[in-house]
Design a protein around this motif. Structure first.
Motif, mmCIF file in Angstrom:
data_model
loop_
_atom_site.group_PDB
_atom_site.id
_atom_site.type_symbol
_atom_site.label_atom_id
_atom_site.label_comp_id
_atom_site.label_asym_id
_atom_site.label_seq_id
_atom_site.Cartn_x
_atom_site.Cartn_y
_atom_site.Cartn_z
ATOM 1 N N ASN A 4 -21.476 26.277 28.395
ATOM 2 C CA ASN A 4 -21.048 25.410 27.378
ATOM 3 C C ASN A 4 -19.394 25.334 27.480
ATOM 4 O O ASN A 4 -18.726 26.294 26.905
ATOM 5 C CB ASN A 4 -21.221 26.043 25.964
ATOM 6 C CG ASN A 4 -20.958 25.155 24.731
ATOM 7 O OD1 ASN A 4 -20.585 23.998 25.163
ATOM 8 N ND2 ASN A 4 -20.721 25.606 23.700
ATOM 9 N N PRO A 5 -18.977 24.207 28.155
ATOM 10 C CA PRO A 5 -17.500 24.079 28.173
ATOM 11 C C PRO A 5 -16.689 23.985 27.124
ATOM 12 O O PRO A 5 -17.207 23.373 26.212
ATOM 13 C CB PRO A 5 -17.416 22.938 29.296
ATOM 14 C CG PRO A 5 -18.641 22.334 29.057
ATOM 15 C CD PRO A 5 -19.676 23.165 28.793
ATOM 16 N N PRO A 6 -15.544 24.718 26.841
ATOM 17 C CA PRO A 6 -14.781 24.734 25.740
ATOM 18 C C PRO A 6 -14.149 23.174 25.725
ATOM 19 O O PRO A 6 -14.002 22.491 26.359
ATOM 20 C CB PRO A 6 -13.722 25.742 26.026
ATOM 21 C CG PRO A 6 -13.498 25.633 27.475
ATOM 22 C CD PRO A 6 -14.897 25.424 28.120
ATOM 23 N N GLY A 7 -13.738 23.072 24.335
ATOM 24 C CA GLY A 7 -12.891 22.027 23.956
ATOM 25 C C GLY A 7 -13.265 20.438 23.698
ATOM 26 O O GLY A 7 -14.364 20.322 23.847
ATOM 27 N N ALA A 8 -12.267 19.994 23.137
ATOM 28 C CA ALA A 8 -12.493 18.503 22.828
ATOM 29 C C ALA A 8 -11.995 17.591 24.080
ATOM 30 O O ALA A 8 -11.381 18.153 24.907
ATOM 31 C CB ALA A 8 -11.331 18.107 21.710
ATOM 32 N N ASN A 9 -12.806 16.309 24.008
ATOM 33 C CA ASN A 9 -12.505 15.558 25.031
ATOM 34 C C ASN A 9 -12.067 14.246 24.222
ATOM 35 O O ASN A 9 -12.745 13.818 23.235
ATOM 36 C CB ASN A 9 -13.922 15.145 25.834
ATOM 37 C CG ASN A 9 -14.361 16.626 26.474
ATOM 38 O OD1 ASN A 9 -13.358 17.233 27.219
ATOM 39 N ND2 ASN A 9 -15.492 16.783 26.460
ATOM 40 N N ALA A 10 -11.242 13.368 25.053
ATOM 41 C CA ALA A 10 -10.860 12.266 24.395
ATOM 42 C C ALA A 10 -10.156 11.356 25.539
ATOM 43 O O ALA A 10 -9.987 11.796 26.578
ATOM 44 C CB ALA A 10 -9.633 12.258 23.295
ATOM 45 N N TYR A 24 -11.517 19.356 27.773
ATOM 46 C CA TYR A 24 -11.423 20.755 27.609
ATOM 47 C C TYR A 24 -10.356 21.196 26.718
ATOM 48 O O TYR A 24 -10.098 22.281 27.091
ATOM 49 C CB TYR A 24 -11.623 21.522 28.797
ATOM 50 C CG TYR A 24 -12.414 21.250 29.813
ATOM 51 C CD1 TYR A 24 -14.009 20.982 29.459
ATOM 52 C CD2 TYR A 24 -12.336 20.707 31.134
ATOM 53 C CE1 TYR A 24 -15.022 20.405 30.251
ATOM 54 C CE2 TYR A 24 -13.395 20.242 32.111
ATOM 55 C CZ TYR A 24 -14.626 19.966 31.488
ATOM 56 O OH TYR A 24 -15.642 19.589 32.555
ATOM 57 N N ALA A 25 -9.796 20.472 25.898
ATOM 58 C CA ALA A 25 -8.652 20.633 24.911
ATOM 59 C C ALA A 25 -9.072 21.946 23.870
ATOM 60 O O ALA A 25 -10.081 21.613 23.174
ATOM 61 C CB ALA A 25 -8.189 19.761 24.371
ATOM 62 N N HIS A 26 -8.431 23.276 24.097
ATOM 63 C CA HIS A 26 -8.829 24.307 23.215
ATOM 64 C C HIS A 26 -7.871 25.107 23.241
ATOM 65 O O HIS A 26 -6.752 25.414 24.062
ATOM 66 C CB HIS A 26 -10.230 24.915 23.648
ATOM 67 C CG HIS A 26 -9.810 25.649 24.988
ATOM 68 N ND1 HIS A 26 -9.956 25.094 26.222
ATOM 69 C CD2 HIS A 26 -9.941 26.961 25.216
ATOM 70 C CE1 HIS A 26 -9.899 25.829 27.124
ATOM 71 N NE2 HIS A 26 -10.002 26.969 26.658
ATOM 72 N N ILE A 27 -7.889 25.884 22.207
ATOM 73 C CA ILE A 27 -6.778 27.146 21.923
ATOM 74 C C ILE A 27 -7.630 28.203 22.690
ATOM 75 O O ILE A 27 -8.729 28.454 22.421
ATOM 76 C CB ILE A 27 -6.574 27.476 20.533
ATOM 77 C CG1 ILE A 27 -5.914 26.168 19.962
ATOM 78 C CG2 ILE A 27 -5.660 28.735 20.232
ATOM 79 C CD1 ILE A 27 -5.926 26.342 18.440
ATOM 80 N N ALA A 28 -6.812 29.009 23.354
ATOM 81 C CA ALA A 28 -7.233 30.321 24.208
ATOM 82 C C ALA A 28 -8.008 31.242 23.095
ATOM 83 O O ALA A 28 -7.350 31.401 21.802
ATOM 84 C CB ALA A 28 -6.281 31.047 24.819
ATOM 85 N N ASP A 82 -12.337 28.718 14.777
ATOM 86 C CA ASP A 82 -11.609 27.658 13.897
ATOM 87 C C ASP A 82 -11.132 26.239 14.553
ATOM 88 O O ASP A 82 -11.149 26.363 15.824
ATOM 89 C CB ASP A 82 -10.645 28.216 13.338
ATOM 90 C CG ASP A 82 -10.814 29.560 12.352
ATOM 91 O OD1 ASP A 82 -12.118 29.482 11.870
ATOM 92 O OD2 ASP A 82 -10.051 30.075 11.834
ATOM 93 N N TYR A 83 -11.223 25.197 13.767
ATOM 94 C CA TYR A 83 -10.451 24.082 14.297
ATOM 95 C C TYR A 83 -9.161 23.890 13.558
ATOM 96 O O TYR A 83 -9.047 24.083 12.476
ATOM 97 C CB TYR A 83 -11.564 23.000 13.991
ATOM 98 C CG TYR A 83 -12.927 23.059 14.785
ATOM 99 C CD1 TYR A 83 -12.964 22.120 15.787
ATOM 100 C CD2 TYR A 83 -14.033 23.741 14.610
ATOM 101 C CE1 TYR A 83 -14.011 22.137 16.774
ATOM 102 C CE2 TYR A 83 -14.931 23.952 15.159
ATOM 103 C CZ TYR A 83 -15.154 22.951 16.361
ATOM 104 O OH TYR A 83 -16.296 22.879 17.109
ATOM 105 N N ILE A 131 -1.868 10.718 20.395
ATOM 106 C CA ILE A 131 -3.314 10.907 20.019
ATOM 107 C C ILE A 131 -3.504 12.489 19.255
ATOM 108 O O ILE A 131 -2.946 13.252 19.592
ATOM 109 C CB ILE A 131 -4.287 11.012 21.032
ATOM 110 C CG1 ILE A 131 -5.490 11.053 20.788
ATOM 111 C CG2 ILE A 131 -3.991 11.971 22.282
ATOM 112 C CD1 ILE A 131 -6.857 10.721 21.748
ATOM 113 N N ALA A 132 -4.370 12.384 18.211
ATOM 114 C CA ALA A 132 -4.429 13.312 17.470
ATOM 115 C C ALA A 132 -6.058 14.143 17.703
ATOM 116 O O ALA A 132 -6.725 13.301 17.678
ATOM 117 C CB ALA A 132 -4.655 13.418 15.876
ATOM 118 N N LEU A 133 -5.934 15.415 18.139
ATOM 119 C CA LEU A 133 -7.280 15.957 18.435
ATOM 120 C C LEU A 133 -7.722 16.997 17.290
ATOM 121 O O LEU A 133 -6.776 17.874 17.220
ATOM 122 C CB LEU A 133 -7.085 16.427 19.736
ATOM 123 C CG LEU A 133 -6.955 15.604 21.040
ATOM 124 C CD1 LEU A 133 -6.730 16.308 22.297
ATOM 125 C CD2 LEU A 133 -7.864 14.412 21.074
#
Length: 181
Positions: free
Chosen positions: A36-42, A51-55, A138-139, A152-154
């Motif tokens: 399950n790869p982490p993060g947001a895609n845009a 894969y935008a994510h906080i560690a 958390d998001y 862009i806001a993610l």
């Protein structure tokens, strides 16, 4: 290899890289998916964000005052290079672009047809002096600013931590879900 072949070769490699990102990101292929790869895609203009994510927090949640690494991949499908020039969020006093050792650096070049990996051990973003606690899962909203593509806001999440617990698995080094998961 002549210049025309080099350009054709580069476009083919870029096409394959984007295709691989799309397949991994969507989980295509059927069967049981265990990764399950982490993060947001845009996407903003020609720039793909993956894969935008906080560690993940190392030993419990990120606490107010902590600095939290923010990772993502960028791929520019456009005809002109772009640059990631900054980021901001309401959950931290600032967001800096830092080198692998944590020193502040300038914008990140995003050339055409090249995957730019902003991740651990490389240049990445750092949320400085958090204003609130951030637990795994958390998001938060983070706005990225590009020189050409714009802003862009993610909505990105903090990775849910998985810690090594030798007693829970009976095998040294195997991971078990954290008790908060």
């Amino acid at each position: 290899m002549n210049a025309r072949m080099t350009g054709t070769w580069r476009r083919a490699v870029a096409f394959l890289a984007v295709g691989c990102l799309a397949v991994v990101g969507t989980g295509c292929g059927g069967g049981d998916i265990t990764h399950n790869p982490p993060g947001a895609n845009a996407r903003i203009g020609p720039v793909l964000i993956r894969y935008a994510h906080i560690a993940e927090p190392p030993d419990g949640p990120w606490e107010p005052g902590d600095d939290a690494p923010f990772y993502l991949w960028l791929f520019n499908q456009g005809q002109r290079a772009d640059r990631l020039i900054g980021a901001e969020t309401t959950v931290a006093r600032s967001v800096d672009i830092v080198s692998a050792n944590g020193t502040v650096r300038g914008p990140v070049e995003v050339p055409t047809g090249t995957l730019v990996e902003l991740e651990k051990g490389r240049t990445h973003l750092l949320l400085r002096n958090l204003r609130q606690q951030i637990r795994g899962g958390d998001y938060v909203w983070i706005t990225l600013r590009f020189e050409r593509a714009g802003e862009i806001a993610l909505q990105v999440h903090s990775q849910v931590p998985t810690y090594v617990d030798d007693e829970a698995t009976d095998e040294p080094g195997l991971t078990s879900p954290s008790p908060d998961a």
